[in-house]
Design a protein around this motif. Structure first.
Motif, short mmCIF file in Angstrom:
data_model
loop_
_atom_site.label_atom_id
_atom_site.label_comp_id
_atom_site.label_asym_id
_atom_site.label_seq_id
_atom_site.Cartn_x
_atom_site.Cartn_y
_atom_site.Cartn_z
N ASN A 320 0.83 -1.21 0.00
CA ASN A 320 0.00 0.00 0.00
C ASN A 320 0.86 1.26 0.00
O ASN A 320 0.56 2.24 -0.69
CB ASN A 320 -0.91 0.01 1.23
N ASP A 321 1.91 1.23 0.80
CA ASP A 321 2.79 2.38 0.93
C ASP A 321 3.47 2.69 -0.40
O ASP A 321 3.49 3.84 -0.85
CB ASP A 321 3.83 2.10 2.01
N TYR A 322 4.02 1.68 -1.05
CA TYR A 322 4.70 1.87 -2.33
C TYR A 322 3.71 2.30 -3.41
O TYR A 322 4.01 3.16 -4.24
CB TYR A 322 5.40 0.57 -2.76
N TYR A 323 2.53 1.68 -3.41
CA TYR A 323 1.53 2.02 -4.42
C TYR A 323 1.10 3.48 -4.30
O TYR A 323 0.99 4.20 -5.30
CB TYR A 323 0.31 1.11 -4.28
N GLY A 324 0.84 3.93 -3.07
CA GLY A 324 0.34 5.28 -2.90
C GLY A 324 1.39 6.36 -3.05
O GLY A 324 1.13 7.41 -3.65
N LYS A 325 2.60 6.11 -2.57
CA LYS A 325 3.64 7.14 -2.55
C LYS A 325 4.33 7.32 -3.90
O LYS A 325 4.61 8.44 -4.33
CB LYS A 325 4.70 6.82 -1.49
N PRO A 343 -1.68 5.45 2.94
CA PRO A 343 -2.58 4.53 3.65
C PRO A 343 -2.75 4.94 5.10
O PRO A 343 -1.80 5.35 5.76
CB PRO A 343 -1.86 3.18 3.53
N ASN A 344 -4.01 4.87 5.58
CA ASN A 344 -4.25 5.09 7.00
C ASN A 344 -3.73 3.90 7.78
O ASN A 344 -3.58 2.80 7.24
CB ASN A 344 -5.74 5.28 7.26
N GLN A 345 -3.46 4.10 9.05
CA GLN A 345 -2.92 3.03 9.89
C GLN A 345 -3.94 2.60 10.93
O GLN A 345 -3.61 2.36 12.09
CB GLN A 345 -1.64 3.54 10.58
N SER A 346 -5.19 2.44 10.50
CA SER A 346 -6.26 2.11 11.44
C SER A 346 -6.57 0.62 11.49
O SER A 346 -7.50 0.21 12.17
CB SER A 346 -7.54 2.87 11.06
N GLY A 347 -5.84 -0.18 10.74
CA GLY A 347 -6.13 -1.60 10.68
C GLY A 347 -5.71 -2.36 11.92
O GLY A 347 -5.04 -1.84 12.81
N THR A 348 -6.08 -3.63 11.96
CA THR A 348 -5.82 -4.46 13.13
C THR A 348 -4.49 -5.19 13.07
O THR A 348 -3.99 -5.65 14.08
CB THR A 348 -6.93 -5.50 13.29
N TYR A 364 -6.58 -7.85 2.52
CA TYR A 364 -6.24 -6.84 3.51
C TYR A 364 -6.84 -5.51 3.07
O TYR A 364 -6.57 -5.03 1.97
CB TYR A 364 -4.73 -6.70 3.66
N PHE A 365 -7.62 -4.91 3.94
CA PHE A 365 -8.32 -3.66 3.64
C PHE A 365 -7.60 -2.48 4.29
O PHE A 365 -7.14 -2.56 5.43
CB PHE A 365 -9.75 -3.72 4.17
N THR A 366 -7.51 -1.38 3.55
CA THR A 366 -7.11 -0.11 4.16
C THR A 366 -7.62 1.03 3.29
O THR A 366 -7.81 0.85 2.08
CB THR A 366 -5.58 0.01 4.32
N ASP A 367 -7.89 2.15 3.91
CA ASP A 367 -8.34 3.31 3.15
C ASP A 367 -7.16 4.24 2.93
O ASP A 367 -6.21 4.27 3.70
CB ASP A 367 -9.49 4.04 3.84
N MET A 368 -7.24 5.00 1.84
CA MET A 368 -6.15 5.89 1.45
C MET A 368 -6.59 7.34 1.62
O MET A 368 -7.73 7.70 1.28
CB MET A 368 -5.76 5.64 -0.01
N THR A 369 -5.68 8.16 2.11
CA THR A 369 -6.00 9.56 2.34
C THR A 369 -4.94 10.45 1.69
O THR A 369 -3.92 9.97 1.19
CB THR A 369 -6.10 9.86 3.85
N SER A 370 -5.19 11.75 1.72
CA SER A 370 -4.28 12.71 1.08
C SER A 370 -3.08 13.00 1.98
O SER A 370 -3.20 13.00 3.21
CB SER A 370 -5.03 14.02 0.79
N PRO A 371 -1.90 13.27 1.37
CA PRO A 371 -0.74 13.66 2.20
C PRO A 371 -0.89 15.05 2.80
O PRO A 371 -0.11 15.41 3.68
CB PRO A 371 0.42 13.59 1.21
N LYS A 372 -1.86 15.81 2.33
CA LYS A 372 -2.08 17.14 2.86
C LYS A 372 -2.62 17.06 4.27
O LYS A 372 -3.51 16.26 4.58
CB LYS A 372 -3.06 17.92 1.97
N GLU A 373 -2.10 17.88 5.16
CA GLU A 373 -2.53 17.86 6.55
C GLU A 373 -3.95 18.40 6.68
O GLU A 373 -4.44 19.17 5.87
CB GLU A 373 -1.58 18.69 7.42
N ASN A 374 -4.61 17.97 7.78
CA ASN A 374 -5.97 18.42 8.11
C ASN A 374 -7.00 18.00 7.09
O ASN A 374 -8.05 18.63 6.96
CB ASN A 374 -6.00 19.95 8.30
#
Length: 569
Positions: A320-325, A343-348, A364-374
């Motif tokens: 996920n990290d390589y794919y998104g970044k 990728p968010n780090q909310s998984g188990t 394996y599920f995870t949601d992806m968010t923007s690198p922008k803060e807030n």
């Protein structure tokens, strides 16, 4: 074998330096070689111990660093022994420091290559992107019992384990056993002294991952080779000795075959070029017998059928990290950040959450968010196949603007501040065409309290329930009563139903009037909001109707469009 090979390779730079010293030094060659050999034996013994405990994979970066360290210590020691009153001869200074300089340049080259090869690592991901995001359907099985709660229950059952004082509970691993999704947790040695006395662990626990009321079951299956064993019985060391040129991803996990026999499973990979970066298209998995220590390596998708997670959760997170970044390369991930997703780090498990589809395949599920803060909205989400490593990204218009998993957890956290109940394990899936976050609510002691169903595009739309089914039913009714809800989407199947009304009830709520009715020879409870069908409030027993109904999986249905004979024709 792997430890001896790593040790020999750790001393290559020192051997080169010793040869240079023998040639260039004014001291007799025999004397130089004698002391050089003595230091080699000393260094070999020390490095055997170091490599035995550290187990560095035999890769270019690892061996280069270790060689530089050993050479920096042993070569000056050799020079000091040869000339105790003159630390280093001038004629040795240039050639020896040239060796160190060359090693340092190689190290810098490895670091630079490690960054540039990230683009190649990204390209080794098998990716499938869907233009229209598809929230998880009701046929797919999210893990509705949080691992914290499952662990809490198993801990309380540890007294059933023979000699329980020897053991602690190991890592929970979710898998499908038969038709049930369960957590599997081995008992592990509590410490070194317990290992010496016990010699083998007692077995493992299983507990349902979908039924909050289920109780743990203990299976007696003695195991010698485990994650908590020492010396030659330590799983990671056993694998390292046979596959020293591979990097192990995370901690070995336990999986159970159809006969109830446990196996340890470890994802491994051979790095790309002169780096430690993985080729994500060539992952392998080692399956080791915890009784005999025998093992076999497979391509991840060729592993025995009972293994769901031949790709570890750590590797899924890295994917996920390589794919998104690195979607547009490493430089873009640092400077422009165009199309970068994090990728968010909310998984188990290592930031991802395992789940199963209707075919029993684990993802394996995870949601992806923007690198922008807030920014607390999700850009989409990924599912990584736990056997093939294939990543599917869902990021179409349907999920634009929905809250991310951290936002879903915060909604739950703010609901019970006085009780300090918190949200765990948020999973996005489909409830009648609506993207919905399902969140476990646990108290500070890890005990399950409620489920929360949160409409992903409306932070004010939250329904709580004591059980998964009760919360789901209440959420579905709340969706029906909400005048602003658009109803079923194109992903939800509707059917045409017709018949004669046998029973009818009209309920008044704050959101309007809700009509529920039964048809003759049909036990399905049909529900329609008067805002969608205003004439439905006049529905009577004996009326003939034809409707487009969205059939749910709990014996109910919601009406999208309805015609009443004599009223709407």
């Amino acid at each position: 074998m792997g430890i001896l090979l790593a040790t020999l390779m750790s001393l290559i730079l020192y051997v080169i330096g010793a040869v240079v010293a023998a040639v260039a030094s004014s001291a007799p060659t025999g004397r130089v070689l004698k002391f050089a050999f003595g230091l080699f034996i000393f260094g070999f013994i020390v490095m055997v111990a170091v490599n035995y405990f550290m187990m560095p994979a035999i890769t270019v970066p690892n061996m280069l660093v270790i060689n530089l360290i050993t050479a920096i210590i042993l070569i000056p020691a050799l020079a000091a022994i040869l000339k105790p009153n003159n630390f280093m001869e001038k004629k040795l200074f240039i050639p020896l420091f040239s060796i160190f300089g060359l090693g340092l340049l190689l190290f810098i080259a490895v670091i630079i290559t490690s960054f540039t090869v990230l683009d190649n690592a990204h390209n080794t991901i098998t990716v499938k992107e869907e233009a229209e995001a598809k929230p998880l359907s009701k046929d797919e099985t999210p893990i509705t019992v949080a691992p914290e709660f499952a662990r809490n229950k198993i801990q309380k059952a540890m007294s059933v384990v023979p000699n329980a004082q020897f053991y602690d509970l190991g890592k929970l691993q979710v898998q499908q056993v038969g038709d049930e999704i369960v957590y599997v947790a081995p008992v592990e040695f509590a410490d070194f002294w317990k290992f010496l006395r016990g010699k083998e662990t007692a077995g493992y626990f299983t507990i349902s991952a979908t039924n909050v009321n289920a109780q743990p079951t203990f299976e007696e299956e003695p195991m010698e080779y485990t994650n908590s064993s020492y010396f030659h019985k330590y799983v990671k060391r056993v694998i390292y000795n046979k596959f020293p040129q591979y990097i192990q991803s995370g901690e070995a996990q336990i999986e159970v075959d159809d006969d109830g026999k446990p196996w340890y499973v470890q994802t491994i990979y051979k790095p790309m070029h002169i780096t430690n970066k993985p080729n994500l298209d060539k992952l392998q998995v080692v399956v080791i017998d915890p009784v005999t220590g025998e093992m076999n390596a497979y391509q991840t998708d060729d592993a025995p059928d009972f293994i769901e997670g031949s790709v570890s959760s750590d590797m899924a997170t890295l994917t996920n990290d390589y794919y998104g970044k690195y979607v547009h390369g490493w430089l873009n991930s640092v400077f422009g950040k165009r199309d970068v997703k994090l990728p968010n780090q909310s998984g188990t498990e290592s930031g991802v959450t395992p789940m199963f589809d209707e075919n029993g395949d684990m993802f394996y599920f995870t949601d992806m968010t923007s690198p922008k803060e807030n920014i607390d909205s999700a850009l989409g989400y990924t599912l990584v196949n736990a056997r093939t490593g294939e990543l599917t990204y869902y990021g179409g218009e349907k999920n634009n603007g929905i809250m991310d998993s951290e936002g879903a957890k915060q909604i739950v956290n703010k609901e019970f501040p006085e009780k300090k109940w918190e949200g765990y394990m948020p999973v996005l899936y489909n409830v009648d065409g609506n993207p919905t976050w399902v969140v476990n609510v646990l108290d500070p002691n890890g005990l399950h309290k409620q489920y929360a169903y949160i409409k992903a595009n409306d932070s004010d739309f939250v329904v709580f329930g004591d059980t998964a089914n009760a919360a789901l039913d209440a959420y579905r009714m709340a969706l029906l009563q909400d005048p602003g809800n658009t109803g079923a989407t194109g992903d939800t199947v509707t059917e045409t139903v017709q018949g004669t009304v046998s029973r009818v009830v009209v309920n008044s709520t704050e959101q309007g009037q809700i009509i529920q009715f039964l048809l003759e020879d049909d036990t399905t409870i049909y529900t329609v909001n008067a805002s969608k069908a205003p004439l439905a409030i006049f529905l009577e027993q004996g009326d003939n109707i034809e409707a487009e109904a969205q059939l749910l999986d709990n014996g109910t249905a919601t009406i999208e469009v309805m015609e009443i004979e004599g009223l709407t024709e």
